[in-house]
Design an enzyme around this catalytic site. Sequence first.
Site, PDB file in Angstrom:
ATOM      1  N   LYS A 279       2.770  -3.431   8.146  1.00 49.84           N
ATOM      2  CA  LYS A 279       2.501  -2.255   8.973  1.00 49.84           C
ATOM      3  C   LYS A 279       3.480  -2.218  10.147  1.00 49.84           C
ATOM      4  O   LYS A 279       3.988  -3.259  10.559  1.00 49.84           O
ATOM      5  CB  LYS A 279       1.082  -2.344   9.546  1.00 49.84           C
ATOM      6  CG  LYS A 279      -0.028  -2.065   8.556  1.00 49.84           C
ATOM      7  CD  LYS A 279      -1.384  -2.172   9.247  1.00 49.84           C
ATOM      8  CE  LYS A 279      -2.533  -1.952   8.270  1.00 49.84           C
ATOM      9  NZ  LYS A 279      -2.577  -0.602   7.704  1.00 49.84           N
ATOM     10  N   ARG A 353      -9.420  -2.180  -1.154  1.00 51.51           N
ATOM     11  CA  ARG A 353      -9.972  -1.819  -2.466  1.00 51.51           C
ATOM     12  C   ARG A 353      -9.881  -2.977  -3.447  1.00 51.51           C
ATOM     13  O   ARG A 353     -10.684  -3.096  -4.361  1.00 51.51           O
ATOM     14  CB  ARG A 353      -9.257  -0.566  -2.990  1.00 51.51           C
ATOM     15  CG  ARG A 353      -7.777  -0.747  -3.172  1.00 51.51           C
ATOM     16  CD  ARG A 353      -7.033   0.576  -3.267  1.00 51.51           C
ATOM     17  NE  ARG A 353      -6.788   1.166  -1.950  1.00 51.51           N
ATOM     18  CZ  ARG A 353      -6.160   2.321  -1.754  1.00 51.51           C
ATOM     19  NH1 ARG A 353      -5.722   3.025  -2.789  1.00 51.51           N
ATOM     20  NH2 ARG A 353      -5.982   2.789  -0.535  1.00 51.51           N
TER      21      ARG A 353
END
Length: 506
Positions: A279, A353
């Site tokens: 990120k 996920r």
Amino acid sequence: MRIKPDFRKFHEVDAEALCVGLFEGEDLEDALLRELDQRLRGVLATALTSGEVKGKFGETLYVPTMGALAASRVLFVGAGKRSEFTFDTIRQVAGTAARFLRQRGIRSMAILHRSALDLSRSAQAAVEGVLLGLFDPGTYKTQEKEERAIEEVRLVAEGESEVEMQRGIERGMILAKATNFARNLVNEPASVLTPLELARRAADMAARYGLDIEVLDEAQMKELGMGALLGVARGSDEPARLIVLRYIPEGDEAFLSHLPTVALLGKGITFDSGGISLKPADGMEQMKYDMAGGAAVLGALRAIAQLRPKIKVLGLVPATENMPSGRAQKPGDILRTMSGKTVEVINTDAEGRLILADAITYARQLGAQTIVDVATLTGACVVALGSVYAAIFGNDPSLVERVIAAGREAGEKLWPMPLDPEYREQLKSQIADLKNVGGRKAGAITAAYFLKEFAEETPWAHLDIAGTAWLEENKPYLASGPTGMGVRTLAHFVCQEAEGGLSEHS
Ligand code: BES
Ligand code: ZN
Ligand code: ZN
């Protein structure tokens, strides 16, 4: 802090400050307001005619009583339109009052019950508002640490039932303290709250509230074939854990064997750097809150253990960091999930996920008949709904409806999102069964769709709390910082599933 009912007349209540909610556009028709105004020699009437106070939401008017009441101050708090009044208004008024009064060094406050709403639930909402409002996120401040504290809260309702009030107060305390417990976990820096530390705190909580707990280590995950969870954990020096909590109500074997099992799952990424798909630096410090779903599940189980609904509950929190390193998983890698399905990792930052996929499969293996997961899953959800609503998805419309209803009861807003099969296209991989990202479009939906593939035919709902788990700015009863989003919704949901309402606690 002591919280108790007070059945005396409002002018006999000897707290330092008495709080009174004011509706927008209200005049002195109401008998109680009129009496209060007379005792205060027209202060309220003057403030209302001059327009100094209008009862607008969040407004305050603070007046000394100069001996006119046993309380030495009255705090009027705007409650907005009477037609829009709900239990959440009570939370907001109580939270606003508590924060206002603490800042002014008040130690004992009283809140006047003024609405026609159910007494027990009103008391519960007021207690929640006060305790949530007073949460202090400044854990590590050494200088301006909040030393002022409200030590006593009285809920004033003349001639009402003690049993009703007491029940509401206790439920409010259970739910608010469980929420604040989750907020403290979320607030901790990632170097303190590692997966191991999260498991340790879960174990302390479980021991204190009488829950069963099992914590799986990486060897056990490997044994179970949890390739997706282990894939995310590979880049980190901190070992991963899978926290499994169990709540089983009292009763004999025969009784228990007929009870359904609900599983609550929470994303427990204790720090999300993005992994190899790193990120940007800006705002990365916020990614310590990527375990807020996990914290919500721990908080909900704590409340459930105290509320004692007649239903079996599993709490699962897959906990790991998502870090880059020479050993980290790489874009292009293929993971074999516990379900047997294979996943092509396109972006290592779509890790939530992956860990939830294995947790869902494990929950099904453990016999869950209903699954609700909570996760700070996507930035796309923040873009879509901001910090007002969390998104809810599911494969069973009735379940989604029930969770939304539980959220309404809890004062947590949930907005339903679509999961039509057309979205499956975006997750197609050339090399494996699925890829872990679905491109730029509908990011929150494709993330939820990925999870749906693992829920298969088990009724399942998913809450994306990326926008609501952490606030940039104060809300009436929530300071900026961690909100504990999900704790109360999950607790209400479980109680509701057990018997259509919050159950009795012992
Ligand atoms: N933890 C983040 C999602 C998130 C973003 C939570 C902002 C809270 C605030 C998640 O793991 C993530 O990085 N998701 C990616 C997915 C993308 C790579 C498909 C995202 O949303 O950008
Ligand atoms: Zn991520
Ligand atoms: Zn994440």
